[in-house]
Design an enzyme around this catalytic site. Structure first.
Site, mmCIF file in Angstrom:
data_model
loop_
_atom_site.group_PDB
_atom_site.id
_atom_site.type_symbol
_atom_site.label_atom_id
_atom_site.label_comp_id
_atom_site.label_asym_id
_atom_site.label_seq_id
_atom_site.Cartn_x
_atom_site.Cartn_y
_atom_site.Cartn_z
ATOM 1 N N ARG A 124 47.503 37.446 46.602
ATOM 2 C CA ARG A 124 46.905 38.757 46.260
ATOM 3 C C ARG A 124 47.759 39.834 46.915
ATOM 4 O O ARG A 124 47.913 39.856 48.133
ATOM 5 C CB ARG A 124 45.460 38.835 46.756
ATOM 6 N N ARG A 152 33.689 32.134 39.199
ATOM 7 C CA ARG A 152 35.051 32.183 39.742
ATOM 8 C C ARG A 152 35.419 30.808 40.314
ATOM 9 O O ARG A 152 36.542 30.327 40.135
ATOM 10 C CB ARG A 152 35.152 33.240 40.860
HETATM 11 N N1 CP Z 1 36.296 40.339 41.854
HETATM 12 C C1 CP Z 1 37.058 40.028 42.896
HETATM 13 O O1 CP Z 1 38.234 39.657 42.758
HETATM 14 O O2 CP Z 1 36.428 40.127 44.093
HETATM 15 P P1 CP Z 1 37.105 40.092 45.526
HETATM 16 O O3 CP Z 1 37.964 41.333 45.651
HETATM 17 O O4 CP Z 1 35.970 40.077 46.494
HETATM 18 O O5 CP Z 1 37.961 38.849 45.637
HETATM 19 N N1 NVA Z 2 40.509 46.942 40.124
HETATM 20 C C1 NVA Z 2 39.934 46.412 41.348
HETATM 21 C C2 NVA Z 2 39.504 44.991 41.163
HETATM 22 C C3 NVA Z 2 38.775 44.417 42.350
HETATM 23 C C4 NVA Z 2 38.401 42.983 42.137
HETATM 24 C C5 NVA Z 2 40.960 46.524 42.462
HETATM 25 O O1 NVA Z 2 42.131 46.246 42.235
HETATM 26 O O2 NVA Z 2 40.571 46.903 43.579
#
Ligand code: CP
Ligand code: NVA
Length: 298
Positions: free
Chosen positions: A101, A285
């Site tokens: 991420r 998920r």
């Molecule tokens: N929706 C989602 O990706 O949630 P998190 O940011 O908590 O991982």
């Molecule tokens: N668009 C949001 C998604 C969070 C799961 C972000 O990138 O923060």
């Protein structure tokens, strides 16, 4: 070498395989004996906050027989400027797969190329493929095939979620409508790259009319905090609420990738009325990502 770097890069066939396998994985949770990650160690390398993605991958990897380590990008040398390519070449010699991420899409793609181990995009500024795979799985679980249905996304039309939905709509063949204010609509280049039936408008109620699924995401994504004031002002009104539900199909589903900000992209009452679907979506998920991991190792 299989990767999940984006919906754009996944084939229709692979999307279908991942979605098809997630149902049996969910149904057999706690009773299935398949351990495709036995003997493997995976790393979660995160440069942004996470609740759902982190926990569902940590649990999923363990349930599939693997070991997992969580690496906060700021705690390793990456946070002090070591290039992603070098980080990838080190980790690639030690671990069996990575879930990343981060901000730049190119960092996930470089990691995959340099590590030569299976790499999964757990959200970048450009895409959130694991989330949209889960969203489609959840829709199909509740309503059957998504082909020829109408999905309306209200709010930020240029977010990672919007872009993953755009590529998904083009690949699976459903109508996607995006209601977003000027300045927050999808880049024409993305729409051209994706193809498909994508309607972009600033008319919220027009977009919500007869929709099968109303979808939203935060107005201020991670990394955009400095633009909060402007975003909240410009996106005011681009909200899922009773008015949008009223014009949608009577059996409309409401989904939110979470976290949710009540009073902004969705009002509190609508959120609670549809909390059953939204938290099924969050639970899914785990099942869908176990399907991704099983596919990637197959
Ligand atoms: N929706 C989602 O990706 O949630 P998190 O940011 O908590 O991982
Ligand atoms: N668009 C949001 C998604 C969070 C799961 C972000 O990138 O923060």
């Amino acid at each position: 070498m299989k990767n999940v770097l984006s919906i754009e890069k996944l084939s229709r066939e692979d999307i279908d395989l991942i979605l098809a396998h997630a149902g049996p994985i969910k149904a057999l949770r706690g009773r299935h004996t398949s351990q495709p990650l036995a003997g493997q160690t995976w790393a979660l390398l995160f440069a942004k906050s996470s609740t759902r993605t982190r926990v569902s991958f940590e649990v999923g990897i363990r349930e599939l027989g693997g070991q997992v380590m969580f690496l906060n990008a700021n705690d390793i040398q990456l946070g002090r400027g070591e290039p992603i390519q070098d980080t990838a070449r080190v980790l690639g010699r030690m671990i069996h797969g990575a879930v990343i991420r981060t901000f730049k899409q190119s960092d996930v793609e470089d990691f995959a190329a340099f590590s030569r181990i299976p790499t999964i995009n757990a959200l970048t500024d450009d895409e959130h493929p694991c989330q949209v795979l889960t969203d489609v799985f959840t829709f199909v679980e509740k309503r059957g095939p998504i082909q020829h249905k109408v999905v309306t996304l209200i709010g930020d039309g240029a977010s990672n979620m919007a872009y993953s939905w755009i590529f998904m709509a083009a690949k699976l063949g459903f109508e996607l409508r995006i209601a977003a204010p000027q300045g927050y609509q999808p880049a024409p280049e993305i729409l051209a790259r994706a193809g498909g039936r994508i309607v972009v408008t600033d008319d919220v109620l027009g977009a919500a009319k007869d929709a099968d699924l109303l979808y939203t995401d935060v107005w201020v994504s991670m990394g955009q905090e400095a633009q909060s004031g402007e975003r909240i002002q410009k996106m005011a009104g681009y909200q899922i609420n009773a008015a949008t539900i009223r014009v949608a199909r009577p059996d409309v589903l409401v989904m939110h990738c979470l976290p949710a900000y009540r009073g902004k992209e969705i009002d509190a009452e609508t959120f609670e009325l549809h909390a059953g679907t939204i938290f099924d979506q969050a639970e899914n998920r785990l099942h869908v990502q176990k399907s991704i991991l099983t596919w990637i190792c197959g």
